[in-house]
Scaffold this active site. Structure first.
Site, short mmCIF file in Angstrom:
data_model
loop_
_atom_site.label_atom_id
_atom_site.label_comp_id
_atom_site.label_asym_id
_atom_site.label_seq_id
_atom_site.Cartn_x
_atom_site.Cartn_y
_atom_site.Cartn_z
N ARG A 1 0.83 -1.20 0.00
CA ARG A 1 0.00 0.00 0.00
C ARG A 1 0.86 1.25 0.00
O ARG A 1 0.78 2.07 -0.90
CB ARG A 1 -0.95 0.02 1.21
CG ARG A 1 -1.83 1.27 1.28
CD ARG A 1 -2.75 1.23 2.48
NE ARG A 1 -2.01 1.31 3.74
CZ ARG A 1 -1.69 2.45 4.35
NH1 ARG A 1 -2.02 3.62 3.81
NH2 ARG A 1 -1.03 2.43 5.49
N ASP B 1 -4.48 0.24 -2.39
CA ASP B 1 -5.00 0.21 -1.02
C ASP B 1 -6.16 -0.78 -0.99
O ASP B 1 -7.19 -0.56 -1.65
CB ASP B 1 -5.47 1.61 -0.62
CG ASP B 1 -5.99 1.68 0.82
OD1 ASP B 1 -6.28 0.62 1.40
OD2 ASP B 1 -6.13 2.80 1.34
N SER C 1 -6.01 -15.68 12.09
CA SER C 1 -5.20 -15.54 13.30
C SER C 1 -5.77 -16.44 14.38
O SER C 1 -6.95 -16.81 14.35
CB SER C 1 -5.24 -14.08 13.79
OG SER C 1 -4.73 -13.95 15.10
N TYR D 1 -10.32 -7.01 15.98
CA TYR D 1 -9.43 -7.90 15.21
C TYR D 1 -9.96 -9.32 15.19
O TYR D 1 -9.97 -9.98 14.15
CB TYR D 1 -8.04 -7.86 15.84
CG TYR D 1 -6.95 -8.56 15.07
CD1 TYR D 1 -6.45 -8.03 13.88
CD2 TYR D 1 -6.38 -9.74 15.55
CE1 TYR D 1 -5.43 -8.66 13.18
CE2 TYR D 1 -5.36 -10.37 14.88
CZ TYR D 1 -4.89 -9.84 13.69
OH TYR D 1 -3.88 -10.47 13.00
N ALA E 1 -13.06 -10.26 15.53
CA ALA E 1 -14.26 -10.28 14.69
C ALA E 1 -13.89 -10.38 13.21
O ALA E 1 -14.46 -11.18 12.45
CB ALA E 1 -15.10 -9.03 14.94
#
Length: 244
Positions: free
Chosen positions: A37, A63, A143, A156, A158
């Protein structure tokens, strides 16, 4: 693009896990498409390392939260360079805080970057991959927080849990097209994102008693990209030292 090489797009490839996956993809014989980005310098270093080793790599900047621009860049790239064999959706951010203290901005930033990017990146690529009538590979990065939740990471967790659900659903849709869709769920990995964690406390929760290395996540990604993983799809595979 070298027409003999299969290309693999890795988002967020200028540093950390994405960098390790891009380097490993190049070493495995793929053309690594190094997405970034804003870290142009880091992305250029990844490309330089690939080329120095005699491997293939090129840069792609956009982006992932900008849906229209992401679609435009990806469609133009595949028009000029061909359809990707693989996509690794790695780019993401965190903005940790206790839930009552999470601002609207930090909630939106994490959801838009970590979860919305699943649609923004993959939606323009799915039909071109299907229309090749060839095998393909999609890998998402979730994660351990998406599997079990984590204090201070409601936003995070969620987003990363959403990635898991989306991955499993897409795998069902893509199965008959011979495109596998799998998710890697890293634990505590040695990256810039892990520098602020309370290591003395977290260490006791990891049977292997250490952080993982980005290269260890990359090794799994390369396997999932390979022909040997052709019968593996709709899976969430953890790389976490035994935390769960």
């Amino acid at each position: 693009m070298n027409k003999e090489k299969k290309s693999v797009l890795v988002t967020g490839a200028s540093k950390g896990i994405g960098k390790a996956i891009a380097l490993a993809a190049g070493a495995a014989g793929y053309e690594a498409i190094i997405h970034y980005r804003s870290d142009a310098e880091g992305a250029a270093e990844v490309k330089k390392s690939l080329l120095k080793s005699g491997n293939s790599g090129r840069l792609l900047q956009f982006d992932i939260t900008d849906r229209a621009r992401t679609r435009q860049v990806l469609e133009q790239d595949i028009e000029h360079n061909g359809v990707y064999y693989g996509v690794v959706c790695n780019a993401g951010v965190s903005a940790d805080n206790a839930f009552p203290s999470i601002s609207e901005q930090d909630w939106d930033k994490v959801i838009h970057t970590d979860l919305d990017s699943f649609y923004n990146v993959l939606h323009p690529l799915i039909m071109p991959m299907v229309q090749t009538r060839k095998p393909g590979r999609i890998i998402t990065i979730s994660s351990i927080s998406g599997l079990v939740g984590n204090r201070g990471q409601v936003n995070y967790s969620a987003a990363k849990a959403g990635i898991i659900g989306a991955t499993k659903a897409l795998a069902i849709e893509m199965g008959k097209r011979n495109i596998t869709v799998n998710c890697i769920a890293p634990g505590i990995i040695e990256t810039a994102m892990s520098k602020e964690i309370p290591w003395d406390h977290i260490r006791t929760m990891i049977p292997l008693r250490r952080m993982g290395k980005p290269e260890e996540v990359a090794a799994l990604a390369i396997f999932l990209l390979s022909d040997s993983a052709a019968y593996i799809t709709r899976q969430v595979i953890s790389v976490n030292g035994g935390m769960i």
